[in-house]
Design an enzyme around this catalytic site. Structure first.
Site, PDB file in Angstrom:
ATOM      1  N   HIS A   1      -7.519  -5.978  -0.305  1.00  0.00           N
ATOM      2  CA  HIS A   1      -6.288  -5.167  -0.605  1.00  0.00           C
ATOM      3  C   HIS A   1      -4.993  -5.548  -0.331  1.00  0.00           C
ATOM      4  O   HIS A   1      -4.667  -6.359   0.732  1.00  0.00           O
ATOM      5  CB  HIS A   1      -6.555  -4.087   0.636  1.00  0.00           C
TER       6      HIS A   1
ATOM      7  N   SER B   1       0.980  -1.167   0.017  1.00  0.00           N
ATOM      8  CA  SER B   1      -0.070  -0.090  -0.020  1.00  0.00           C
ATOM      9  C   SER B   1       0.885   1.364   0.122  1.00  0.00           C
ATOM     10  O   SER B   1       1.780   1.352  -1.001  1.00  0.00           O
ATOM     11  CB  SER B   1      -0.954  -0.170   1.056  1.00  0.00           C
TER      12      SER B   1
ATOM     13  N   ASP C   1      -8.793  -4.831  -5.846  1.00  0.00           N
ATOM     14  CA  ASP C   1      -8.251  -3.991  -4.541  1.00  0.00           C
ATOM     15  C   ASP C   1      -9.032  -2.452  -4.326  1.00  0.00           C
ATOM     16  O   ASP C   1      -9.186  -1.731  -5.277  1.00  0.00           O
ATOM     17  CB  ASP C   1      -6.829  -3.509  -4.905  1.00  0.00           C
TER      18      ASP C   1
END
Length: 518
Positions: A487, A239, A457
């Site tokens: 995610h 991320s 995602d």
């Protein structure tokens, strides 16, 4: 107010590994012992000189590894984990000046054919690597055969001079501020709340507030590489950690070893573009969830948007006596979209809310906001805002925000309004100027970097992987796509993804650019 992307990788990691223990058998007690040679890493040539190289007093420091204690709301990890503190310059423009301490955690490699250290950043910004790494260790246990697993609390986070801008009571009061204002009075309250938060951060962090940027942390990482004894940086970023990895590669391209960027942030998106990407990503995930329950995505979206409007007008009662506001309800919807495993909880929470009980959505929101049963909150959201506002140079005006709201609402009738307003409120009246509109991640001459994008995602839409590959440059960014949900991709149920990543990290096998795991 909490920005949904920014520390979401930490949430996703916890959802993936909740209940897991350590990552394997205990390592030796190596307090004060140097890490030793990096071993074979498949790269050639000495690292190039870089700006702001730290003095020998820092590069030669010895880390006093010791058994870890409890941190935050987490118990002390198992005996294979050791903790230490790294000294880094407060201000990298004055590397010989005052220093601050960064909290580290490590489990030594279990095999004899050690490659070196593998540094993890789980996203945010604001996520604690010291807390998350032991939980994630089981997911990456195969990598521990040849790597020391290492993570850290970046500057301004957790045990590393963590920023706390509000008391628990002030946080709870702020949760009642409407994050999607419908009147002039609500607009004033919204922006006053943002200004008050900024003042609290300035008072709590002092001079540190101007030195918690992604660039600062990337330079900290290179110092850590040197102190650990690694010739090149082997790195696993998730991320926001992908943005951090890209910035590191730009600053130190010749020092890149084997680098994985999973759930890739789009480095070409500015503040508004990033918010639009998220609106698309969460809407896409919501529609996938609705299809999984046999609902028509358009009708399901309309029903949820109508529910949120009713809650905005009249917050729902809960078993705790607190009221479920529209903002808390939206946060409760967001959390289970980070992992397909959370979808059944979302079904139950929405059903209860439709029946007039906000307890289940509030419980999900509290989990996301790090609120425990005693009303204590974590500080990830504080660090998240301090770091991202130092990075982001843009400060969209109220007029620009209002003009963009119709487009946000077209992108997502559920999430668009919140994310549109967030572009103006997030860094409103921030006391330190931001550093860039978009991060610089070009890395000519770097070793191949593997980028993993997931088509489902919600927080970092998969298109970001291709854009990161293009920005890194020809021959550097290698894209791997997984047609999945949630995610992040590694450890999320795809043998194809896991085996490709493992082959790259363990054997140096670079897959064909554009490979797809279905």
């Amino acid at each position: 107010m909490l920005r949904f992307l920014r520390w979401a990788a930490g949430v996703a990691a916890v959802l993936l590994v909740a209940g897991c223990g350590g990552s394997g058998p205990g390592g030796s007690d190596d307090e004060g012992r140097a890490a030793g040679p990096a071993g074979r890493d498949g790269t050639a040539g000495a690292p190039a000189a870089s700006p702001a190289d730290p003095p020998a007093s820092l590069t030669s420091q010895r880390l006093g590894w010791h058994r870890c204690g409890a941190t935050g709301g987490s118990a002390a990890p198992g005996g294979e984990w050791r903790c230490a503190t790294l000294r880094v310059p407060l201000d990298w423009s004055r590397p010989g000046g005052p220093t601050i301490g960064l909290s580290l955690i490590r489990a030594r490699a279990t095999g004899n054919d050690r490659i070196g250290s593998l540094l993890f950043d789980f996203g945010g910004p604001g996520g604690s690597g010291v807390e998350t790494m032991p939980y994630y260790g089981a997911t990456v246990s195969a990598l521990r055969e040849r790597y020391d697993l290492v993570s850290f609390d970046p500057r301004g986070v957790g045990a590393s001079e963590g920023v706390r801008c509000r008391s628990d009571r002030e946080i709870e009061a702020a949760e009642r501020v409407d994050a999607t204002p419908d009147s002039a009075a609500e607009e004033r309250a919204y922006f006053q709340d943002a200004a008050d938060f900024a003042k609290g951060c300035q008072k709590a962090a002092g001079r540190l507030l101007a030195h918690v940027s992604t660039t600062d942390t990337a330079r900290d990482m290179d110092l850590l590489r040197q102190v650990l004894g690694d010739r090149t940086m082997h790195y696993f970023g998730i991320s926001y950690g992908t943005e951090l990895g890209g910035v590191y590669a730009h600053l130190f391209p010749r020092r890149v070893g084997r680098m994985i960027l999973d759930a890739v942030v789009d480095p070409t998106a500015d503040t508004v573009g990033h918010a639009k990407n998220q609106a698309r990503g969460f809407q896409r995930a919501l529609e996938d969830y609705l299809r999984s329950t046999g609902q028509d995505p358009r009708e399901g979206t309309r029903r949820i948007a109508a529910l949120l409007k009713r809650i905005d007008a009249r917050p729902l009662p809960t078993a705790s006596g607190r009221r479920l506001t529209q903002t808390l309800a939206l946060t409760g919807i967001i959390l289970p979209l980070y992992s397909e495993a959370g979808w059944p909880r979302l079904t139950g929470a929405l059903k209860s809310a439709e029946q007039g009980d906000g307890s289940k959505l509030l419980a999900l929101a509290d989990q996301y906001n790090e609120r425990d049963s005693a009303g204590r909150y974590g500080t990830r959201g504080h660090s998240q805002r301090a770091i991202s506002c130092l990075d982001d140079a843009q400060r969209p005006t109220l007029a620009r925000t209002k003009s963009s709201l119709p487009e946000f609402e077209r992108i997502s009738p559920v999430f668009g309004d919140y994310l549109g307003w967030d572009t103006a409120g997030w860094c409103h009246d921030w006391p330190v100027a931001g550093q860039y509109d978009t991060p610089r991640v070009s890395a000519p001459g770097a070793a191949p970097i593997l980028l993993v994008g997931n088509t489902g995602d919600p927080a970092t839409p998969y298109e970001g992987a291709r854009r990161m590959a293009d920005e890194l440059g020809r021959g550097v960014g290698v894209e791997l796509t997984w047609k999945g949900e949630g995610h992040g991709a590694y450890g999320n149920g795809s043998d194809c993804v896991d085996s490709t990543v493992d082959a790259y990290l363990l054997n140096g096998t670079v897959p064909e650019d554009g490979k797809v795991c279905s």
